[in-house]
Design a protein around this motif. Structure first.
Motif, PDB file in Angstrom:
ATOM      1  N   MET A   1     -12.300 -57.662  57.975  1.00 52.96           N
ATOM      2  CA  MET A   1     -12.094 -56.413  59.159  1.00 52.96           C
ATOM      3  C   MET A   1     -12.120 -56.997  60.463  1.00 52.96           C
ATOM      4  O   MET A   1     -11.236 -56.896  61.411  1.00 52.96           O
ATOM      5  N   PHE A   2     -13.355 -57.497  60.790  1.00 53.92           N
ATOM      6  CA  PHE A   2     -13.734 -57.863  61.919  1.00 53.92           C
ATOM      7  C   PHE A   2     -12.501 -58.980  62.688  1.00 53.92           C
ATOM      8  O   PHE A   2     -12.161 -59.210  63.668  1.00 53.92           O
ATOM      9  N   ARG A   3     -12.424 -59.934  61.644  1.00 52.12           N
ATOM     10  CA  ARG A   3     -11.444 -61.195  61.805  1.00 52.12           C
ATOM     11  C   ARG A   3     -10.029 -60.708  62.291  1.00 52.12           C
ATOM     12  O   ARG A   3      -9.594 -61.254  63.163  1.00 52.12           O
ATOM     13  N   ARG A   4      -9.477 -59.784  61.568  1.00 50.99           N
ATOM     14  CA  ARG A   4      -8.253 -59.085  61.900  1.00 50.99           C
ATOM     15  C   ARG A   4      -8.346 -58.599  63.136  1.00 50.99           C
ATOM     16  O   ARG A   4      -7.312 -58.518  64.122  1.00 50.99           O
ATOM     17  N   THR A   5      -9.222 -57.731  63.643  1.00 48.75           N
ATOM     18  CA  THR A   5      -9.397 -57.132  64.575  1.00 48.75           C
ATOM     19  C   THR A   5      -9.464 -57.991  66.156  1.00 48.75           C
ATOM     20  O   THR A   5      -8.816 -57.879  67.038  1.00 48.75           O
ATOM     21  N   PHE A   6     -10.333 -59.140  65.814  1.00 49.80           N
ATOM     22  CA  PHE A   6     -10.555 -60.224  66.708  1.00 49.80           C
ATOM     23  C   PHE A   6      -9.034 -60.684  67.223  1.00 49.80           C
ATOM     24  O   PHE A   6      -8.661 -60.952  68.172  1.00 49.80           O
ATOM     25  N   PHE A   8      -6.152 -59.575  66.664  1.00 52.66           N
ATOM     26  CA  PHE A   8      -5.254 -58.727  67.098  1.00 52.66           C
ATOM     27  C   PHE A   8      -5.470 -58.445  68.554  1.00 52.66           C
ATOM     28  O   PHE A   8      -4.472 -58.434  69.385  1.00 52.66           O
ATOM     29  N   THR A   9      -6.740 -58.424  68.927  1.00 49.01           N
ATOM     30  CA  THR A   9      -7.104 -58.401  70.391  1.00 49.01           C
ATOM     31  C   THR A   9      -6.809 -59.450  70.997  1.00 49.01           C
ATOM     32  O   THR A   9      -6.335 -59.335  72.115  1.00 49.01           O
ATOM     33  N   ALA A  10      -6.842 -60.659  70.504  1.00 49.21           N
ATOM     34  CA  ALA A  10      -6.519 -61.760  71.370  1.00 49.21           C
ATOM     35  C   ALA A  10      -5.149 -61.899  71.272  1.00 49.21           C
ATOM     36  O   ALA A  10      -4.855 -62.485  72.338  1.00 49.21           O
ATOM     37  N   GLY A  11      -4.340 -61.734  70.407  1.00 51.38           N
ATOM     38  CA  GLY A  11      -2.856 -61.622  70.480  1.00 51.38           C
ATOM     39  C   GLY A  11      -2.305 -60.548  71.798  1.00 51.38           C
ATOM     40  O   GLY A  11      -1.494 -60.996  72.563  1.00 51.38           O
ATOM     41  N   ALA A  12      -3.071 -59.384  71.689  1.00 56.22           N
ATOM     42  CA  ALA A  12      -2.694 -58.631  72.588  1.00 56.22           C
ATOM     43  C   ALA A  12      -3.053 -58.814  74.061  1.00 56.22           C
ATOM     44  O   ALA A  12      -2.182 -58.905  74.977  1.00 56.22           O
ATOM     45  N   ALA A  13      -4.091 -59.609  74.195  1.00 52.55           N
ATOM     46  CA  ALA A  13      -4.529 -60.039  75.580  1.00 52.55           C
ATOM     47  C   ALA A  13      -3.568 -61.268  76.044  1.00 52.55           C
ATOM     48  O   ALA A  13      -3.212 -61.447  77.085  1.00 52.55           O
ATOM     49  N   ALA A  14      -3.111 -62.123  74.915  1.00 52.60           N
ATOM     50  CA  ALA A  14      -2.344 -63.279  75.427  1.00 52.60           C
ATOM     51  C   ALA A  14      -1.045 -62.653  75.914  1.00 52.60           C
ATOM     52  O   ALA A  14      -0.226 -63.216  76.735  1.00 52.60           O
ATOM     53  N   GLY A  15      -0.554 -61.751  75.253  1.00 53.93           N
ATOM     54  CA  GLY A  15       0.772 -60.997  75.259  1.00 53.93           C
ATOM     55  C   GLY A  15       0.999 -60.394  76.999  1.00 53.93           C
ATOM     56  O   GLY A  15       1.442 -60.318  77.652  1.00 53.93           O
TER      57      GLY A  15
END
Length: 114
Positions: A1-6, A8-15
């Motif tokens: 669960m934390f892995r997916r959240t990490f 997702f957050t990294a992808g959103a920040a890169a976007g």
């Protein structure tokens, strides 16, 4: 669960980062921005040319002073030679007020306008 959240957050920040970068570049490429950049470069180039011309003029004055000192051209006015007179004197303006000088020969130039 934390892995997916990490991830997702990294992808959103890169976007968000990529979108911001692209928008900045697009603003730099608008016609108004390009015109302002060109005007700034032209002003900067003008200042550089002016500085160069002033440096050249300063060098010319310094070199002329060196040459004048080496050649003895800084002599007092009394020691200077008499000014030469020209063999051909300028015609008096009062002799012929509305006449212009013409060439003493007829031109055979075929490229003249007729």
């Amino acid at each position: 669960m934390f892995r997916r959240t990490f991830w997702f957050t990294a992808g959103a920040a890169a976007g968000v980062w990529a979108t911001t970068k692209v928008n900045r570049k697009l603003k730099q490429l608008t016609p108004e921005s390009l015109a302002a950049q060109a005007a700034d470069k032209a002003i900067e180039t003008g200042h550089k040319l002016k500085d160069f011309a002033l440096d050249v003029r300063e060098g010319m004055v310094r070199r002329e002073a060196e040459l004048g000192g080496a050649l003895g051209l800084e002599a007092p006015v009394e020691d200077l030679p008499v000014q030469r007179h020209y063999a051909v004197e300028a015609p008096e303006a009062s002799a012929h007020p509305n006449t212009y000088r013409t060439l003493p020969y007829k031109s055979n130039n075929r490229n003249e306008d007729h």
